[in-house]
Design a protein around this motif. Structure first.
Motif, PDB file in Angstrom:
ATOM      1  N   UNK A 263       0.463  -1.213   0.429  1.00 39.27           N
ATOM      2  CA  UNK A 263       0.352   0.091  -0.243  1.00 39.27           C
ATOM      3  C   UNK A 263       0.714   1.400  -0.177  1.00 39.27           C
ATOM      4  N   UNK A 264       2.295   1.061   0.947  1.00 40.24           N
ATOM      5  CA  UNK A 264       2.720   2.159   0.277  1.00 40.24           C
ATOM      6  C   UNK A 264       3.430   3.108   0.333  1.00 40.24           C
ATOM      7  N   UNK A 265       4.151   1.518  -1.539  1.00 39.56           N
ATOM      8  CA  UNK A 265       4.451   2.156  -2.373  1.00 39.56           C
ATOM      9  C   UNK A 265       3.085   1.979  -3.084  1.00 39.56           C
ATOM     10  N   UNK A 266       2.373   1.789  -3.181  1.00 37.64           N
ATOM     11  CA  UNK A 266       1.466   2.194  -4.125  1.00 37.64           C
ATOM     12  C   UNK A 266       1.363   4.098  -3.767  1.00 37.64           C
ATOM     13  N   UNK A 267       1.026   4.893  -2.353  1.00 39.47           N
ATOM     14  CA  UNK A 267       0.746   6.086  -2.090  1.00 39.47           C
ATOM     15  C   UNK A 267       2.508   7.126  -2.596  1.00 39.47           C
ATOM     16  N   UNK A 268       3.487   6.605  -2.616  1.00 40.80           N
ATOM     17  CA  UNK A 268       4.157   6.561  -2.770  1.00 40.80           C
ATOM     18  C   UNK A 268       4.358   7.437  -4.434  1.00 40.80           C
ATOM     19  N   UNK A 269       3.678   6.295  -4.706  1.00 37.24           N
ATOM     20  CA  UNK A 269       3.715   6.950  -6.708  1.00 37.24           C
ATOM     21  C   UNK A 269       2.842   7.294  -6.851  1.00 37.24           C
ATOM     22  N   UNK A 270       1.181   7.129  -6.161  1.00 36.92           N
ATOM     23  CA  UNK A 270       0.117   7.957  -6.697  1.00 36.92           C
ATOM     24  C   UNK A 270       0.484   9.476  -6.792  1.00 36.92           C
ATOM     25  N   UNK A 271      -0.407   9.762  -8.280  1.00 32.19           N
ATOM     26  CA  UNK A 271       0.308  10.795  -8.735  1.00 32.19           C
ATOM     27  C   UNK A 271      -1.437  11.676  -9.016  1.00 32.19           C
ATOM     28  N   UNK A 272      -2.523  11.813  -8.458  1.00 30.59           N
ATOM     29  CA  UNK A 272      -3.645  11.919  -9.079  1.00 30.59           C
ATOM     30  C   UNK A 272      -4.003  12.886  -9.877  1.00 30.59           C
ATOM     31  N   UNK A 273      -2.669  13.604 -10.641  1.00 32.12           N
ATOM     32  CA  UNK A 273      -2.854  15.168 -11.542  1.00 32.12           C
ATOM     33  C   UNK A 273      -2.314  13.744 -13.008  1.00 32.12           C
TER      34      UNK A 273
END
Length: 363
Positions: A323-333
């Motif tokens: 989950x942390x890996x996904x969050x750290x790479x998440x760019x909502x823009x």
């Protein structure tokens, strides 16, 4: 018009069946129908919640099955154990209740009920509406509703219902509260906030381990604000989750009556692949979904293949590190999310409940 709903909620079943029936009941009641509910007293039921909403609710006792009844139940449908008794016994108990109501419609939303149960009740009501997702058993009904979006969604029930059955299939018949169609037309101004808001909800019944993993990951990713709706949890587990939070960027609640507003105010969501998928789609809320039960696998796979969601896989394989890996790479823009937003909003316009209600009244 008298409408009787037969649906259950429990720790095992979840809350989605009852909640979508309540959505339909609210719309029918708004148009003048009298609605009743029949629910079994499983652990984790929503009987008090239904009653507080003003609906007369009849309860069926949750009993332990004898060995012969258990064998009979297990040998029938894949989800037979969710009923807590045999279809024959359940039908007899429901018949005793509805004989005094004389329903114009009997609405059935239960994976453990099929044509056998429906045939027993058919002589005692004018019409039957079945709400289903699985297309794994036959039905004897006047209207069949399946709001899911799958490769063959228009043909799934061709051999499971009669030619006379009206089939309401696909996301245009999604059962959503009126608030969703109203709020989606507002002008959203919060796409580029300095600290974007992420909504987290994995269903009406809380999964303590999954929520623990998510909060641990969120602690390490303060670039977002997180609104976590846990669902029903034991008080000690809710307290432990609160104690796990490190920082003021995470808020925790076990329930909200303002889900449409929360979705509208959020820029991304993490959630289960259940009925809330269509709520998020209606409001254009991009999401990463978790497979909470095996029967969600076909839907989450198809939505991922159609590039409508991010899939995080089955909950059993979802660690805090992943989950942390996904969050750290998440760019909502990212432009991919802009494109997805248009696609998912086109699938679900929020008017499905009104369409279904209109069909029922025309019958």
């Amino acid at each position: 018009m008298n409408v009787v709903f037969r649906c259950d909620a429990s720790i095992q079943i979840g809350t989605g069946h009852v909640m979508r029936c309540l959505t339909l009941a609210d719309e029918l009641a708004r148009q003048g129908a009298k609605c009743y509910f029949i629910c079994r007293e499983h652990e984790g039921n929503l009987i008090d919640f239904i009653t507080k909403k003003g609906y007369e609710t009849y309860t069926l006792e949750a009993v332990s099955l004898g060995s012969s009844e258990k064998n009979q139940a297990e040998s029938a449908l894949f989800h037979s154990e969710w009923l807590g008794t045999t279809q024959e016994t359940d039908a007899k108990l429901v018949l005793d209740i509805i004989s005094g109501i004389q329903p114009n419609w009997l609405v059935v939303d239960h994976y453990a009920l099929d044509s056998y149960w429906e045939e027993n009740l058919r002589p005692h009501c004018d019409n039957i509406l079945v709400i289903d997702d699985l297309a794994d058993r036959k039905h004897d009904c006047d209207v069949l509703l399946d709001q899911n979006f799958l490769p063959n969604f228009k043909n799934r029930y061709n051999n499971l219902v009669s030619n006379a059955t009206t089939q309401l299939l696909g996301p245009s018949y999604t059962l959503l509260k009126n608030e969703y169609s109203e709020i989606r037309n507002l002008n959203k101004q919060s796409e580029h906030l300095n600290t974007p808001q992420i909504l987290v909800n994995f269903g009406g019944i809380g999964d303590f381990q999954l929520l623990s993993n998510f909060i641990t990951a969120a602690n390490d990713n303060p670039q977002f604000n997180y609104s976590v709706i846990t669902g029903i949890l034991e008080p000690k587990h809710f307290q432990q989750l609160n104690e796990l939070i490190d920082g003021n960027h995470i808020t925790l609640s076990n329930y909200t009556s303002e889900m449409p507003t929360l979705m509208y105010q959020s820029q991304f969501a993490f959630g289960a692949c259940g009925s809330t998928v269509w709520e998020r789609f209606c409001l254009g809320l991009n999401s990463a979904l978790v497979e909470m039960a095996d029967n969600q696998h076909p839907l989450i796979t198809y939505l991922e293949n159609e590039d409508l969601i991010d899939s995080l896989g089955h909950k059993s394989n979802l660690s805090s590190t992943k989950i942390s890996r996904f969050l750290s790479s998440l760019n909502i823009n990212n432009p991919i999310y802009t494109k997805r937003k248009g696609k998912i909003m086109n699938l679900v316009d929020g008017l499905g409940t009104q369409r279904i209600s209109n069909v029922m009244f025309k019958f």
